[in-house]
Write a protein that holds these residues in place. Structure first.
Motif, PDB file in Angstrom:
ATOM      1  N   ALA A  46       0.825  -1.215   0.000  1.00  0.00           N
ATOM      2  CA  ALA A  46       0.000   0.000   0.000  1.00  0.00           C
ATOM      3  C   ALA A  46       0.856   1.261   0.000  1.00  0.00           C
ATOM      4  O   ALA A  46       0.524   2.254  -0.670  1.00  0.00           O
ATOM      5  CB  ALA A  46      -0.931  -0.011   1.208  1.00  0.00           C
ATOM      6  N   GLU A  47       1.966   1.225   0.724  1.00  0.00           N
ATOM      7  CA  GLU A  47       2.804   2.419   0.882  1.00  0.00           C
ATOM      8  C   GLU A  47       3.761   2.652  -0.286  1.00  0.00           C
ATOM      9  O   GLU A  47       4.051   3.802  -0.635  1.00  0.00           O
ATOM     10  CB  GLU A  47       3.613   2.301   2.171  1.00  0.00           C
ATOM     11  CG  GLU A  47       2.776   2.353   3.432  1.00  0.00           C
ATOM     12  CD  GLU A  47       3.590   2.096   4.697  1.00  0.00           C
ATOM     13  OE1 GLU A  47       3.065   2.346   5.800  1.00  0.00           O
ATOM     14  OE2 GLU A  47       4.748   1.620   4.573  1.00  0.00           O
ATOM     15  N   ILE A  48       4.248   1.572  -0.900  1.00  0.00           N
ATOM     16  CA  ILE A  48       5.299   1.689  -1.912  1.00  0.00           C
ATOM     17  C   ILE A  48       4.759   1.478  -3.323  1.00  0.00           C
ATOM     18  O   ILE A  48       5.179   2.154  -4.267  1.00  0.00           O
ATOM     19  CB  ILE A  48       6.442   0.677  -1.645  1.00  0.00           C
ATOM     20  CG1 ILE A  48       7.071   0.948  -0.282  1.00  0.00           C
ATOM     21  CG2 ILE A  48       7.488   0.724  -2.745  1.00  0.00           C
ATOM     22  CD1 ILE A  48       7.764   2.295  -0.181  1.00  0.00           C
ATOM     23  N   ASP A  49       3.840   0.535  -3.457  1.00  0.00           N
ATOM     24  CA  ASP A  49       3.365   0.189  -4.792  1.00  0.00           C
ATOM     25  C   ASP A  49       2.132   0.981  -5.200  1.00  0.00           C
ATOM     26  O   ASP A  49       2.037   1.461  -6.327  1.00  0.00           O
ATOM     27  CB  ASP A  49       3.052  -1.309  -4.857  1.00  0.00           C
ATOM     28  CG  ASP A  49       3.040  -1.825  -6.285  1.00  0.00           C
ATOM     29  OD1 ASP A  49       4.105  -1.781  -6.929  1.00  0.00           O
ATOM     30  OD2 ASP A  49       1.977  -2.250  -6.760  1.00  0.00           O
ATOM     31  N   ASP A  50       1.179   1.121  -4.273  1.00  0.00           N
ATOM     32  CA  ASP A  50      -0.051   1.844  -4.573  1.00  0.00           C
ATOM     33  C   ASP A  50       0.100   3.347  -4.359  1.00  0.00           C
ATOM     34  O   ASP A  50      -0.639   4.140  -4.945  1.00  0.00           O
ATOM     35  CB  ASP A  50      -1.204   1.340  -3.687  1.00  0.00           C
ATOM     36  CG  ASP A  50      -1.480  -0.143  -3.889  1.00  0.00           C
ATOM     37  OD1 ASP A  50      -1.162  -0.649  -4.988  1.00  0.00           O
ATOM     38  OD2 ASP A  50      -1.976  -0.792  -2.961  1.00  0.00           O
ATOM     39  N   ALA A  51       1.016   3.737  -3.503  1.00  0.00           N
ATOM     40  CA  ALA A  51       1.279   5.152  -3.210  1.00  0.00           C
ATOM     41  C   ALA A  51       2.797   5.354  -3.267  1.00  0.00           C
ATOM     42  O   ALA A  51       3.518   4.523  -3.809  1.00  0.00           O
ATOM     43  CB  ALA A  51       0.715   5.525  -1.835  1.00  0.00           C
ATOM     44  N   GLY A  52       3.278   6.454  -2.686  1.00  0.00           N
ATOM     45  CA  GLY A  52       4.720   6.698  -2.674  1.00  0.00           C
ATOM     46  C   GLY A  52       5.282   6.660  -4.087  1.00  0.00           C
ATOM     47  O   GLY A  52       4.781   7.356  -4.977  1.00  0.00           O
ATOM     48  N   PRO A  53       6.307   5.834  -4.336  1.00  0.00           N
ATOM     49  CA  PRO A  53       6.872   5.754  -5.692  1.00  0.00           C
ATOM     50  C   PRO A  53       5.877   5.240  -6.733  1.00  0.00           C
ATOM     51  O   PRO A  53       6.058   5.454  -7.924  1.00  0.00           O
ATOM     52  CB  PRO A  53       8.029   4.764  -5.534  1.00  0.00           C
ATOM     53  CG  PRO A  53       8.362   4.773  -4.089  1.00  0.00           C
ATOM     54  CD  PRO A  53       7.067   5.020  -3.370  1.00  0.00           C
ATOM     55  N   THR A  54       4.828   4.538  -6.264  1.00  0.00           N
ATOM     56  CA  THR A  54       3.796   3.969  -7.145  1.00  0.00           C
ATOM     57  C   THR A  54       4.436   3.113  -8.229  1.00  0.00           C
ATOM     58  O   THR A  54       4.419   3.442  -9.422  1.00  0.00           O
ATOM     59  CB  THR A  54       2.913   5.070  -7.776  1.00  0.00           C
ATOM     60  OG1 THR A  54       2.607   6.052  -6.792  1.00  0.00           O
ATOM     61  CG2 THR A  54       1.614   4.485  -8.309  1.00  0.00           C
TER      62      THR A  54
END
Length: 543
Positions: free
Chosen positions: A72-80
């Motif tokens: 959720a934090e890295i793939d869906d948001a953040g760097p996406t």
């Protein structure tokens, strides 16, 4: 670490899951605290997680929850990153069931309770479709486990979700952009977000590099495991074709297709392969798999490079100065560790121009027949398409979503095939034998056990609509066409971008290839940590 995990690895080979004396799982709260003690979840190898569960310090629910949070934090948001298409809604329920088994005294082995991501051309039971990245298969919820996935579940793995891929495994067009699919968008490289992830197992490579699961599974026809593993800085292993079942995996070519592990370490790949391998009555290529399969982790930790005879394919190093320098360092390290280095100045790989031509005829021809067989095997009512012509028509009817960046020239070439199945099989037998004979000649003539070369060059800039800018060496074709085992291991970085080193061996010598790759990995320690940089300035050419 107790390393008791390996005492249970044999259960994966010799028997069904059995009771084992392991510590009961801790509370999820305690396990979550233990994960922090072990270190960030993205830094932990599959083996380290397995050891934590074996010791009773970790549990599956906490591990799965940590990965879901990171996705959720890295793939869906953040760097996406767009590496994960979706996670299974029952992932935590799967984890709790694995914890309950341990509480009841049942331990399945080193994969017990560990979450695995599958490339989205591999079927798995649950409420997610298997799409191969295409909207044409958006309703393809078969409720079937590919036999390879069933083996992973039997070994205790939690099937966490599906990873993005180059749509239709990069076979739809000669001008495709690796890592893009209509379902998942463009996968980004965690080392530099504007760089490509290579394909077609792009999401599996990026997800593993970013630490979004304990391990990932990719598939390869020619380069689709080893290239994304190399440019994302992870370990990738393409097994001997026929060691792992291909049933219920969206196909390209039954002659060259195989699934394989994409992991943080060689040991992790060996543990995963031990569970994946085996004969499947529905896949005739696997008829000898049970004869050859074994505990691929056995003997890795005690092995070294002393007296290993390694053939260096010097004419396959390429002209990238940074890659060549890293490769020379790797060769020097292996020699210093006791390996016998044999320079092969002329590998002869490019001498037969008919090999590349014949492979193209074979792959596009088998695509036509194999895709039709797959589509017609699907449960009734899920997907209206029954053959390659139907998929071509679907894409033509949906140009804004399917054809916005590149065409379907590959599909059209496959559909135009006029060779019969029997004629294609004759070509496959001849081609595979020719390249296998070539590998064996190199091994015997030069008295070596392995052929070694750089896997490929560093990742290029992604440019949707402009295809791939793949330059530098490429190690995949020899093993891919022969159906031989091929391992890539991190070799370091060129200008901050990872590159790998490839080890190829004779067919069915998968264990030996893993052992030599593990020994190199221990002396090199060349894995590169992702920085999620927006961009990396390419290194200036050497004057």
């Amino acid at each position: 670490m107790t390393f008791r995990t390996f005492a249970f690895a044999a259960l994966l080979i010799t028997a069904s899951p059995a009771a084992a004396s392991v510590a009961p799982p801790p509370s999820t709260q305690d396990a979550s605290a233990a994960i922090e003690k072990y270190g960030p979840i993205e830094n932990l190898s599959l083996f380290e997680l397995a050891d934590g569960i074996d010791d009773g310090l970790l549990n599956s629910e906490a591990i799965v929850a940590a990965y879901l949070k990171r996705i959720a934090e890295i793939d869906d948001a953040g760097p996406t990153l767009n590496a994960v298409i979706a996670t299974f809604p029952d992932a935590l329920d799967q984890a709790r069931a694995m914890d309950a088994e341990i509480k009841a005294g049942k331990y399945r082995g080193p994969l017990h309770g560990l979450p695995i991501l599958l490339k989205d051309n591999i079927e798995a039971k649950g409420d997610l479709p298997t799409t191969a990245g295409s909207l044409a298969l958006k309703g393809n919820i078969t409720q079937r486990d590919a036999p390879m996935v069933a083996r992973l579940r039997e070994a205790g793995a939690v099937i966490l979700g599906k990873t993005n891929l180059s749509e239709w495994a990069n076979i739809r067009s000669d001008d495709s952009t690796s890592g893009w699919s209509a379902i998942g968008g463009l996968t980004k490289n965690p080392h530099a977000l504007d760089r490509n992830t290579c394909g077609s197992s792009a999401g599996s490579g990026a997800a593993m590099a970013a630490g979004l699961a304990a391990a990932t599974i990719g598939t390869e026809t020619n380069g689709s495991i080893v290239c994304p593993s190399s440019v994302n800085g992870i370990v990738g292993f393409k097994p001997t074709v026929g060691l792992v079942s291909r049933t219920h995996i969206v196909p390209i070519s039954h002659t060259q297709d195989t699934a394989g592990p994409m992991t943080k370490t060689v040991l992790d790949a060996a543990i995963l392969l031990t569970a994946m391998a085996g004969t499947d009555p529905a896949d005739s290529a696997t008829k000898d798999a049970d004869t050859w399969r074994g505990d691929y982790a056995n003997g890795l930790r005690g092995g070294d490079l002393k007296n290993a005879r390694i053939g260096i394919l010097r004419d396959e190093v390429g002209d990238n100065a940074g890659v060549a320098e890293l490769f020379d360092q790797a060769v020097a390290q292996m020699k210093a560790a006791g390996a016998v280095i044999v320079e092969i100045a002329d590998s002869g790989i490019g001498l037969d121009s008919n090999v590349g031509r014949d492979e193209g005829i074979l792959l596009f021809g088998e695509l036509k027949y194999d895709m039709a067989a797959y589509l017609q095997s699907l449960p009734a009512g899920l997907v209206p398409h029954k053959n390659l012509a139907d998929l071509i028509a679907f894409n033509a009817a949906n140009p804004d979503t399917e054809l916005q960046y590149f065409d379907q020239s590959g599909f059209e070439r496959g559909e135009a095939t006029t060779l019969s199945k029997e004629e294609l099989q004759q070509l496959a037998d001849s081609l595979t034998q020719r390249v296998n004979d070539h590998i064996n000649r190199l091994l015997v003539t030069h008295k070596v056990d392995f052929l070694v070369q750089p896997t490929n060059g560093p990742a290029w800039l992604s440019a949707l609509g402009k295809g791939d800018d793949f330059t530098g060496p490429s190690a995949s074709s020899l093993a891919a066409i022969a159906g031989a085992p091929h391992l890539t291991v991190p070799m370091g970085a060129v200008g901050g971008l990872p590159v790998g080193i490839s080890f190829t061996g004779a067919r069915w010598h998968d264990h030996a290839v893993l052992k030599v790759g593990y020994a190199y990995e221990q002396i090199s320690n060349a894995r590169v940590t992702p920085t999620y940089a927006a961009s990396i300035e390419p290194p200036k050419p050497v004057e």
